[in-house]
Design a protein around this motif. Structure first.
Motif, PDB file in Angstrom:
ATOM      1  N   ILE A  14      17.294 -12.538  15.632  1.00 54.22           N
ATOM      2  CA  ILE A  14      17.057 -11.757  16.846  1.00 54.22           C
ATOM      3  C   ILE A  14      18.348 -11.049  17.259  1.00 54.22           C
ATOM      4  CG2 ILE A  14      16.471 -11.902  19.298  1.00 54.22           C
ATOM      5  CD1 ILE A  14      14.777 -14.409  18.527  1.00 54.22           C
ATOM      6  N   TRP A  15      18.239  -9.748  17.507  1.00 47.13           N
ATOM      7  CA  TRP A  15      19.384  -8.972  17.980  1.00 47.13           C
ATOM      8  C   TRP A  15      19.406  -8.900  19.502  1.00 47.13           C
ATOM      9  CZ3 TRP A  15      17.903  -4.295  14.427  1.00 47.13           C
ATOM     10  CH2 TRP A  15      18.194  -4.629  13.095  1.00 47.13           C
ATOM     11  N   SER A  16      18.221  -8.742  20.102  1.00 42.04           N
ATOM     12  CA  SER A  16      18.155  -8.511  21.542  1.00 42.04           C
ATOM     13  C   SER A  16      16.896  -9.144  22.118  1.00 42.04           C
ATOM     14  CB  SER A  16      18.161  -7.009  21.833  1.00 42.04           C
ATOM     15  OG  SER A  16      18.338  -6.767  23.211  1.00 42.04           O
ATOM     16  N   LEU A  17      17.014  -9.586  23.364  1.00 45.92           N
ATOM     17  CA  LEU A  17      15.905 -10.202  24.099  1.00 45.92           C
ATOM     18  C   LEU A  17      15.820  -9.596  25.488  1.00 45.92           C
ATOM     19  CD1 LEU A  17      16.343 -14.050  23.564  1.00 45.92           C
ATOM     20  CD2 LEU A  17      14.343 -12.761  22.908  1.00 45.92           C
ATOM     21  N   THR A  18      14.601  -9.472  25.996  1.00 44.99           N
ATOM     22  CA  THR A  18      14.415  -9.067  27.383  1.00 44.99           C
ATOM     23  C   THR A  18      13.026  -9.511  27.821  1.00 44.99           C
ATOM     24  OG1 THR A  18      14.661  -7.239  28.941  1.00 44.99           O
ATOM     25  CG2 THR A  18      13.444  -6.776  26.902  1.00 44.99           C
ATOM     26  N   PHE A  19      12.763  -9.428  29.116  1.00 45.98           N
ATOM     27  CA  PHE A  19      11.425  -9.674  29.634  1.00 45.98           C
ATOM     28  C   PHE A  19      10.725  -8.332  29.773  1.00 45.98           C
ATOM     29  CE2 PHE A  19      13.493 -13.585  30.812  1.00 45.98           C
ATOM     30  CZ  PHE A  19      12.484 -14.539  30.736  1.00 45.98           C
ATOM     31  N   SER A  20       9.668  -8.119  29.005  1.00 44.80           N
ATOM     32  CA  SER A  20       8.945  -6.855  29.091  1.00 44.80           C
ATOM     33  C   SER A  20       7.886  -6.906  30.174  1.00 44.80           C
ATOM     34  CB  SER A  20       8.288  -6.511  27.752  1.00 44.80           C
ATOM     35  OG  SER A  20       7.272  -7.443  27.444  1.00 44.80           O
ATOM     36  N   ASP A  21       7.511  -8.092  30.583  1.00 44.35           N
ATOM     37  CA  ASP A  21       6.492  -8.304  31.613  1.00 44.35           C
ATOM     38  C   ASP A  21       6.637  -9.750  32.060  1.00 44.35           C
ATOM     39  OD1 ASP A  21       4.395  -7.955  33.322  1.00 44.35           O
ATOM     40  OD2 ASP A  21       2.949  -7.343  31.806  1.00 44.35           O
ATOM     41  N   TRP A  22       5.925 -10.122  33.097  1.00 39.50           N
ATOM     42  CA  TRP A  22       5.996 -11.501  33.551  1.00 39.50           C
ATOM     43  C   TRP A  22       5.416 -12.426  32.480  1.00 39.50           C
ATOM     44  CZ3 TRP A  22       8.618 -14.437  36.475  1.00 39.50           C
ATOM     45  CH2 TRP A  22       8.190 -15.725  36.752  1.00 39.50           C
ATOM     46  N   GLY A  23       6.233 -13.347  32.011  1.00 43.28           N
ATOM     47  CA  GLY A  23       5.781 -14.304  31.015  1.00 43.28           C
ATOM     48  C   GLY A  23       5.761 -13.774  29.594  1.00 43.28           C
ATOM     49  N   VAL A  24       6.300 -12.573  29.362  1.00 45.02           N
ATOM     50  CA  VAL A  24       6.322 -11.978  28.029  1.00 45.02           C
ATOM     51  C   VAL A  24       7.768 -11.664  27.633  1.00 45.02           C
ATOM     52  CG1 VAL A  24       5.562 -10.071  26.566  1.00 45.02           C
ATOM     53  CG2 VAL A  24       4.019 -10.990  28.328  1.00 45.02           C
ATOM     54  N   VAL A  25       8.177 -12.190  26.485  1.00 47.87           N
ATOM     55  CA  VAL A  25       9.514 -11.955  25.957  1.00 47.87           C
ATOM     56  C   VAL A  25       9.432 -10.885  24.879  1.00 47.87           C
ATOM     57  CG1 VAL A  25      11.458 -12.974  24.725  1.00 47.87           C
ATOM     58  CG2 VAL A  25      10.214 -14.324  26.430  1.00 47.87           C
ATOM     59  N   GLU A  26      10.312  -9.895  24.968  1.00 47.51           N
ATOM     60  CA  GLU A  26      10.387  -8.845  23.954  1.00 47.51           C
ATOM     61  C   GLU A  26      11.621  -9.075  23.097  1.00 47.51           C
ATOM     62  OE1 GLU A  26       9.467  -4.588  24.863  1.00 47.51           O
ATOM     63  OE2 GLU A  26      11.607  -4.354  24.430  1.00 47.51           O
ATOM     64  N   THR A  27      11.436  -9.098  21.781  1.00 49.73           N
ATOM     65  CA  THR A  27      12.544  -9.273  20.864  1.00 49.73           C
ATOM     66  C   THR A  27      12.731  -8.017  20.018  1.00 49.73           C
ATOM     67  OG1 THR A  27      11.143 -10.233  19.125  1.00 49.73           O
ATOM     68  CG2 THR A  27      12.180 -11.757  20.681  1.00 49.73           C
ATOM     69  N   THR A  28      13.985  -7.786  19.624  1.00 45.45           N
ATOM     70  CA  THR A  28      14.325  -6.728  18.680  1.00 45.45           C
ATOM     71  C   THR A  28      15.041  -7.370  17.505  1.00 45.45           C
ATOM     72  OG1 THR A  28      14.609  -5.146  20.487  1.00 45.45           O
ATOM     73  CG2 THR A  28      15.537  -4.553  18.352  1.00 45.45           C
ATOM     74  N   SER A  29      14.570  -7.064  16.306  1.00 46.09           N
ATOM     75  CA  SER A  29      15.163  -7.600  15.089  1.00 46.09           C
ATOM     76  C   SER A  29      14.892  -6.623  13.958  1.00 46.09           C
ATOM     77  CB  SER A  29      14.565  -8.972  14.753  1.00 46.09           C
ATOM     78  OG  SER A  29      13.215  -8.833  14.338  1.00 46.09           O
ATOM     79  N   GLU A  30      15.195  -7.021  12.728  1.00 50.58           N
ATOM     80  CA  GLU A  30      14.887  -6.172  11.588  1.00 50.58           C
ATOM     81  C   GLU A  30      13.380  -5.954  11.433  1.00 50.58           C
ATOM     82  OE1 GLU A  30      16.750  -7.844   8.169  1.00 50.58           O
ATOM     83  OE2 GLU A  30      18.738  -7.046   8.676  1.00 50.58           O
ATOM     84  N   GLU A  31      12.587  -6.801  12.076  1.00 46.05           N
ATOM     85  CA  GLU A  31      11.135  -6.650  12.061  1.00 46.05           C
ATOM     86  C   GLU A  31      10.648  -5.675  13.122  1.00 46.05           C
ATOM     87  OE1 GLU A  31       9.608 -10.616  12.445  1.00 46.05           O
ATOM     88  OE2 GLU A  31       9.902 -11.040  10.314  1.00 46.05           O
ATOM     89  N   GLY A  32      11.575  -5.109  13.890  1.00 40.85           N
ATOM     90  CA  GLY A  32      11.215  -4.175  14.945  1.00 40.85           C
ATOM     91  C   GLY A  32      11.076  -4.867  16.287  1.00 40.85           C
ATOM     92  N   VAL A  33      10.373  -4.211  17.208  1.00 38.31           N
ATOM     93  CA  VAL A  33      10.146  -4.749  18.545  1.00 38.31           C
ATOM     94  C   VAL A  33       8.859  -5.567  18.535  1.00 38.31           C
ATOM     95  CG1 VAL A  33       9.718  -4.182  20.959  1.00 38.31           C
ATOM     96  CG2 VAL A  33      11.369  -2.837  19.635  1.00 38.31           C
ATOM     97  N   GLN A  34       8.958  -6.805  19.006  1.00 42.99           N
ATOM     98  CA  GLN A  34       7.800  -7.701  19.037  1.00 42.99           C
ATOM     99  C   GLN A  34       7.742  -8.413  20.383  1.00 42.99           C
ATOM    100  OE1 GLN A  34       8.895 -10.004  15.498  1.00 42.99           O
ATOM    101  NE2 GLN A  34       7.245  -9.023  14.350  1.00 42.99           N
TER     102      GLN A  34
END
Length: 202
Positions: free
Chosen positions: A169-189
Motif C-alpha cells: 500500500i502506498w496511500s490510505l484515506t477515508f473515501s466515505d464513512w466506514g470505507v478505506v481507499e487504498t492506492t497501490s500497484e493494483e490501482g485505487v481500491q
C-alpha cells in the motif's frame, strides 16, 4: 525556496542529533503562520516570519535517526507523525499529536515503517473525519479506535488487521464513512473499515 533561506529556517535542534538542513516533507501552514518540516527523528514547525521553531513533534523511538513524515487530520487539529522505512528493518512507529498542545497519543504500530516513495504525495496513514479511527497500511490495513485505547500503550494494538491489496500500500484515506481507499500497484481500491471486505467499483 532557495537553499540559503531553507538553511536559515532550519537550525539544529536539541531533540534531533545532526543536521536539520534537509527535510523530506514541507507544508506551508498559512492559517497558523508556520512552516512544517520532517526529517530525521520527527517533525518541527517554524514561524514563517521569524524562523523560530515553535513546535516539536518527535518520533517515539530514541535515538532519533529515523526518517519521518506527517499527515494532518481532516480538521487539522491533529498531526500524525510516522516512520519511513521497510517494516521489520527499523524500530519505527506512529504517534498522533494534538497540534496546539503537542500532547502525544501513542499506538503499538508493531514497528510500522511506511514505504519510502520520494517526490509523491502518498501517505499510508489517515484519520477519519471524526478523528476516531486511525488507519495505516503497507503490508496490511491496520485500524485503531483512538476513543477506546487501553492504558498501556504497548497493548494498543490494532483492533482490525485486514489483508487489503496484494501489492504494498502506498496511500490510505477515508473515501466515505466506514470505507478505506487504498492506492497501490493494483490501482485505487476500496475496503470495508470493519470487515476488510473488498468493495468493487460500481
Amino acid at each position: 525556496m532557495n537553499e540559503a533561506y531553507r538553511v536559515g529556517l532550519l537550525p539544529e535542534n536539541q531533540f534531533y542529533p545532526g543536521s536539520r538542513t534537509r527535510f523530506n516533507q514541507y507544508y506551508w501552514d498559512m492559517s497558523r503562520g508556520w512552516l512544517w518540516g520532517s526529517g530525521l527523528g520527527g517533525v518541527s514547525a517554524y514561524d514563517i516570519h521569524s524562523g523560530e521553531e515553535v513546535r516539536v513533534y518527535p518520533t517515539r523511538v530514541q535515538p532519533t535517526g529515523i526518517e519521518t513524515r506527517f499527515r494532518f487530520s481532516p480538521d487539522e487539529s491533529l498531526v500524525i507523525v510516522y516512520s519511513v522505512g521497510e517494516p521489520g528493518y527499523i524500530d519505527g512507529g506512529i504517534t498522533v499529536y494534538d497540534i496546539d498542545t503537542a500532547t502525544p497519543t501513542y499506538v503499538n504500530a508493531e514497528g510500522f515503517g511506511a514505504p519510502n516513495i520520494p517526490l509523491v504525495d502518498y501517505h499510508p496513514v489517515a484519520l477519519s473525519a471524526d478523528n476516531r479511527y486511525l488507519i495505516a497500511g503497507y503490508d496490511a490495513i491496520r485500524v485503531w479506535d483512538l476513543q477506546n485505547l487501553v492504558e498501556n500503550d504497548k497493548d494498543r494494538l490494532p483492533i482490525y488487521r485486514h489483508g487489503g491489496p496484494q501489492a504494498s500500500i502506498w496511500s490510505l484515506t477515508f473515501s466515505d464513512w466506514g470505507v478505506v481507499e487504498t492506492t497501490s500497484e493494483e490501482g485505487v481500491q476500496h475496503w470495508d473499515l470493519h470487515t476488510g471486505v473488498f468493495i468493487p467499483a460500481n
